[in-house]
Design a protein around this motif. Structure first.
Motif, short mmCIF file in Angstrom:
data_model
loop_
_atom_site.label_atom_id
_atom_site.label_comp_id
_atom_site.label_asym_id
_atom_site.label_seq_id
_atom_site.Cartn_x
_atom_site.Cartn_y
_atom_site.Cartn_z
N ILE A 134 0.83 -1.21 0.00
CA ILE A 134 0.00 0.00 0.00
C ILE A 134 0.86 1.26 0.00
CG2 ILE A 134 -1.55 1.37 1.49
CD1 ILE A 134 -3.12 -1.21 2.01
N LYS A 135 2.00 1.23 0.68
CA LYS A 135 2.90 2.39 0.67
C LYS A 135 3.39 2.70 -0.74
CE LYS A 135 4.67 2.22 5.41
NZ LYS A 135 5.86 1.96 6.27
N GLU A 136 3.54 1.65 -1.56
CA GLU A 136 4.04 1.85 -2.92
C GLU A 136 3.00 2.45 -3.85
OE1 GLU A 136 7.15 1.64 -3.85
OE2 GLU A 136 7.64 1.10 -1.78
N LEU A 137 1.73 2.49 -3.42
CA LEU A 137 0.69 3.13 -4.23
C LEU A 137 0.92 4.64 -4.33
CD1 LEU A 137 -2.60 1.38 -3.00
CD2 LEU A 137 -1.28 0.87 -5.06
N ARG A 138 1.75 5.15 -3.44
CA ARG A 138 2.02 6.58 -3.42
C ARG A 138 2.63 7.07 -4.73
NH1 ARG A 138 2.48 10.42 0.65
NH2 ARG A 138 1.97 8.86 2.22
N SER A 139 3.48 6.22 -5.34
CA SER A 139 4.18 6.68 -6.55
C SER A 139 4.14 5.68 -7.71
CB SER A 139 5.66 6.95 -6.22
OG SER A 139 6.30 5.75 -5.82
N PHE A 140 3.85 4.41 -7.43
CA PHE A 140 3.89 3.34 -8.44
C PHE A 140 5.28 3.20 -9.08
CE2 PHE A 140 -0.71 4.14 -8.43
CZ PHE A 140 -1.20 2.84 -8.37
N LYS A 141 6.33 3.65 -8.38
CA LYS A 141 7.68 3.55 -8.94
C LYS A 141 8.26 2.15 -8.76
CE LYS A 141 9.02 8.41 -8.51
NZ LYS A 141 9.92 9.40 -7.85
N ASN A 142 7.83 1.46 -7.72
CA ASN A 142 8.36 0.12 -7.45
C ASN A 142 7.22 -0.90 -7.48
OD1 ASN A 142 11.16 0.92 -6.84
ND2 ASN A 142 10.25 1.92 -5.05
N ILE A 143 6.68 -1.09 -8.67
CA ILE A 143 5.52 -1.98 -8.79
C ILE A 143 5.88 -3.43 -8.47
CG2 ILE A 143 4.31 -0.49 -10.42
CD1 ILE A 143 5.22 -2.36 -12.66
N ARG A 144 7.17 -3.78 -8.61
CA ARG A 144 7.59 -5.13 -8.28
C ARG A 144 7.37 -5.42 -6.79
NH1 ARG A 144 7.18 -9.60 -10.05
NH2 ARG A 144 7.69 -8.67 -12.06
N ILE A 145 7.55 -4.40 -5.95
CA ILE A 145 7.31 -4.58 -4.51
C ILE A 145 5.85 -4.93 -4.26
CG2 ILE A 145 7.22 -3.37 -2.27
CD1 ILE A 145 9.69 -1.81 -3.14
N ILE A 146 4.95 -4.24 -4.97
CA ILE A 146 3.52 -4.52 -4.82
C ILE A 146 3.20 -5.93 -5.31
CG2 ILE A 146 1.18 -3.82 -5.45
CD1 ILE A 146 2.24 -0.98 -5.87
N ALA A 147 3.71 -6.26 -6.49
CA ALA A 147 3.42 -7.57 -7.08
C ALA A 147 3.96 -8.71 -6.21
CB ALA A 147 4.03 -7.65 -8.48
N ASP A 148 5.19 -8.56 -5.72
CA ASP A 148 5.79 -9.61 -4.89
C ASP A 148 5.03 -9.76 -3.57
OD1 ASP A 148 7.67 -10.06 -6.82
OD2 ASP A 148 9.29 -8.99 -5.80
N ALA A 149 4.61 -8.63 -2.99
CA ALA A 149 3.85 -8.68 -1.74
C ALA A 149 2.53 -9.42 -1.95
CB ALA A 149 3.59 -7.28 -1.21
#
Length: 213
Positions: A134-149
């Motif tokens: 959810i923290k990565e939704l702020r910028s969508f710069k590290n979408i891999r973090i979202i996908a892996d989570a």
């Protein structure tokens, strides 16, 4: 065109902070549950369950704020339906954790089985991953973090299914007190439902990724 629209859309200062608060609260309530289940002192366990109740109310307030902002704002950082679904799923996690803890107290369950503790540990891991995503939704710069989570959360839910089903099967094999069996089964299934809600939240995050990344 989507990237151009994003460039001219004002930076979200309302929804993202609220989602981060909700995710952080989910981590806190899952950690409080794990502490409560690992506590053999019944009076201390009651104190931890009271803290779980407090955190559940905090989560309700955050969810209400998200829905209020949704009703007031025409421009949102991503689809309104996804905002509603994500807020609801995170709120449901807290609700089922609270229900599990409350039932342990109401049913006077004294001895906490290993399976309940394993489910609580999984919930802490899943909620922590949810917060990271959810923290990565702020910028969508590290979408891999979202996908892996999201992958880890889905895997955690599968583990929770297995743990819950195996624990219930063992109850039917070895628990001779029918009332105790029903109590334990109810709590196990409620804990597993909390992991289902973590997966629901992850599914919404994957939907948001597809539409916005």
């Amino acid at each position: 065109m989507n990237n151009i629209f994003k460039f001219f859309t004002p930076k979200d200062k309302k929804f993202q902070p609220l989602f981060e608060q909700a995710a952080n609260n989910a981590v806190k309530i899952s950690e409080a549950l794990l502490i409560a289940l690992n506590t053999s002192d019944l009076e201390k366990r009651k104190e931890h369950i009271k803290e779980i109740e407090r955190l559940e109310h905090v989560g309700d307030d955050i969810t209400h704020s998200i829905f209020l902002e949704l009703s007031k704002n025409f421009i949102t950082p991503f689809d309104r339906e996804d905002i509603h679904s994500l807020a609801s799923a995170v709120d449901d996690i807290a609700d089922y954790i609270h229900a599990s803890a409350t039932n342990i107290e109401l049913y006077n369950i004294v001895v906490i089985g290993d399976s309940m503790i394993k489910l609580a540990e999984l919930l802490v891991e899943m909620c922590t991953d949810l917060e990271k995503a959810i923290k990565e939704l702020r910028s969508f710069k590290n979408i891999r973090i979202i996908a892996d989570a999201c992958v880890r959360i889905n895997s955690g839910e599968n583990q929770a299914d297995h743990i819950c089903n195996l624990a219930i099967a063992r109850l039917f094999d070895f628990e001779t007190n029918a009332i105790e069996l029903i109590k334990q089964k109810e709590v196990l299934q409620t804990l597993e439902l909390a992991t289902d809600k973590c997966e629901d939240a992850a599914n919404v995050l994957e939907s948001i990724l597809v539409k916005n990344a």
